[in-house]
Each structure stands twice: as structure tokens, then as C-alpha cells.
Design a protein around this motif. Structure first.
Motif, short mmCIF file in Angstrom:
data_model
loop_
_atom_site.label_atom_id
_atom_site.label_comp_id
_atom_site.label_asym_id
_atom_site.label_seq_id
_atom_site.Cartn_x
_atom_site.Cartn_y
_atom_site.Cartn_z
N ASP A 108 6.03 5.72 -0.67
CA ASP A 108 4.93 4.74 -0.69
C ASP A 108 5.37 3.37 -0.21
N VAL A 111 4.65 3.06 3.32
CA VAL A 111 3.22 2.82 3.58
C VAL A 111 2.94 1.32 3.40
N ALA A 112 3.42 0.76 2.28
CA ALA A 112 3.13 -0.66 1.99
C ALA A 112 3.84 -1.60 2.96
N GLY A 115 3.59 0.32 6.97
CA GLY A 115 2.20 0.62 7.32
C GLY A 115 1.33 -0.63 7.28
N TYR A 116 1.41 -1.36 6.16
CA TYR A 116 0.58 -2.57 5.99
C TYR A 116 1.35 -3.83 6.41
N GLU A 119 2.07 -3.58 9.89
CA GLU A 119 0.81 -3.19 10.55
C GLU A 119 0.98 -1.99 11.48
N ALA A 122 -1.15 3.29 8.06
CA ALA A 122 -0.77 4.27 7.04
C ALA A 122 -0.69 5.69 7.63
N LYS A 173 0.63 -8.88 2.75
CA LYS A 173 0.15 -7.64 3.38
C LYS A 173 0.73 -6.43 2.66
N GLY A 177 -1.18 -3.44 0.65
CA GLY A 177 -0.90 -2.02 0.84
C GLY A 177 -0.75 -1.30 -0.48
N TYR A 178 0.00 -1.89 -1.40
CA TYR A 178 0.14 -1.27 -2.73
C TYR A 178 -1.21 -1.22 -3.45
#
Ligand code: TMP
Length: 220
Positions: A108, A111-112, A115-116, A119, A122, A173, A177-178
């Protein structure tokens, strides 16, 4: 990515810890590990990036302030490479041996952060995470949530690595994401209020662990 809550009691447990920098994750993990040791459990403590010899070498590259020119895609691929090694070298054998694993950050975080924060999206991160994880999924993910500005303030007196040094805009950001992960409805995510004291966070975490009703945790 869905979790394996209520999974076979003969199998081990993978518990992951996430959250922004300075959220008290490390103190929480230590508190849980101490509590487990008192009750006769020997949890496997691992961290990401890192956790294997190869992964720790990758971690050094990732966190070295001298790696400042690293693009987001390289960062993501190195995080996932470290994870692929950790899953095969440590996590799968420990789960098969029926151990409890406490992992300081896991899929995860990509992802955070990538991904976020970077940018990259995800979906891209999810597909690469699938390569690293295969069938492995966390049983429980404790998300220690703290406003990024408060987290950064807590870190101010510590030596900082390349990612700690990122701008507050980047950390906002990551936090978003979290928040998105927590809001997506997957029951493996449990939010812990990281403005609470260390004792309060530990009590909240123990309550979530007990609710798993896993045989390994019955004496916690
Ligand atoms: P730590 O400071 O919690 O040990 O984590 C190392 C840094 O790596 C932290 O800034 C979060 C970051 N990170 C990512 O950007 N992506 C990832 O997938 C992981 C596991 C960590």
C-alpha cells in the motif's frame, strides 16, 4: 487488493503498518512485538523497502539523498523489486511456518507514495504489486493516520532521508492516497488515530488484532 481476514488458523498472519512519516508506526510495531514476545509469540519483524540483504541494498539506493535525480518510475520499480524479494525470501516461508509477521510498510505504501505522491496512478502500482505479491495478501493493515504537517514537525530533529526531505505538497498527496485506500471499503484496513499517545495507539492496535480471531493471537 483484498485481505485474508479470518483465514486458516494453521497459517501464519501478515500484519502490515502504514502511514505518513512521523506517524508513530515504529513505536507501535515495537510495542506490539514486545507484547507478543511476553505472550510467547515470536513475531517476524520486517520492513520495506528492505528486509532482505538484497532489499537493504535497494533501500540504500532509494533513500540516499545522493539519489536525488531518481525518476518516479525507477523509484516504483525499485520498491517493487525489494518487495518481490521479501515476499519470496521471508514472507512466504514465515506464513508457511505459521508465524506472525509484522511488516513496517508494504504494497500500500507504493500506492500512496508512488501512485498518489508521484502521480503514477494506482492502477499501474497495483499491476506491479501483483508481480511482487503473487498470492500473498496482508491479513490486516493498520493505517496510522496523522496530518502530514504534524508528521513532518515530529521528524524535524531527526536525520532525514531522500523521501523524508520531499516537499509538504508531496506528503499531502501521499496522505490523500492513504485516505483513498482507507475509504475504498476493504475491511483489512483499520485506521489508528496517530494523534493518540503511544499507549492509546497500542491499545487500538491490539483491539483490531483480537478481532481477527486468529488462533495465533488468542493469548494476546
Ligand atoms: P520508512 O521511513 O518508514 O522506513 O520508509 C522508507 C521510506 O520509503 C518512506 O519515506 C516511505 C517510502 N516508501 C515508498 O515511497 N514506497 C514504498 O513502496 C515503500 C515501502 C516505502
Amino acid at each position: 487488493m483484498t485481505g485474508g481476514q479470518g483465514s486458516n488458523p494453521q497459517r501464519g498472519l501478515l500484519i502490515t503498518f502504514e502511514g505518513p512519516e512521523g506517524s508513530g508506526k515504529s513505536t507501535l510495531i515495537k510495542g506490539l512485538a514486545d507484547r507478543m514476545a511476553e505472550r510467547g509469540l515470536e513475531p517476524l519483524l520486517i520492513r520495506e523497502p528492505g528486509g532482505t540483504d538484497l532489499g537493504e541494498q535497494i533501500r540504500n539506493i532509494l533513500l540516499d539523498p545522493a539519489s536525488e535525480g531518481m525518476c518516479g518510475e525507477t523509484e516504483l520499480l525499485l520498491m517493487v523489486a525489494s518487495r518481490a524479494q521479501l515476499v519470496r525470501e521471508k514472507i512466504i516461508p514465515a506464513l508457511a511456518a505459521g508465524r506472525v509477521i509484522l511488516c513496517d510498510r508494504f504494497a500500500d505504501a507504493s500506492v500512496a507514495y508512488q501512485g498518489y505522491g508521484r502521480e503514477l496512478g494506482a492502477d499501474l502500482v497495483d499491476s506491479l504489486n501483483q508481480v511482487a505479491l503473487g498470492e500473498v495478501q496482508p491479513d490486516l493493515t493498520l493505517l496510522c493516520m496523522l496530518d502530514p504537517a504534524a508528521g513532518q514537525a515530529r521528524l524535524r530533529n531527526r536525520a532525514t532521508d531522500r523521501l523524508d526531505r520531499e516537499t509538504i505538497a508531496f506528503h499531502r498527496k501521499v496522505f490523500a492516497g492513504y485516505q483513498a485506500l482507507a475509504a475504498a471499503g476493504d475491511s483489512r484496513f483499520k485506521v489508528i488515530d496517530a494523534t493518540a499517545s503511544a499507549t492509546g495507539m497500542l491499545a487500538a492496535a491490539l483491539a483490531h488484532l483480537k478481532r481477527l480471531e486468529h488462533g495465533l493471537l488468542k493469548h494476546l
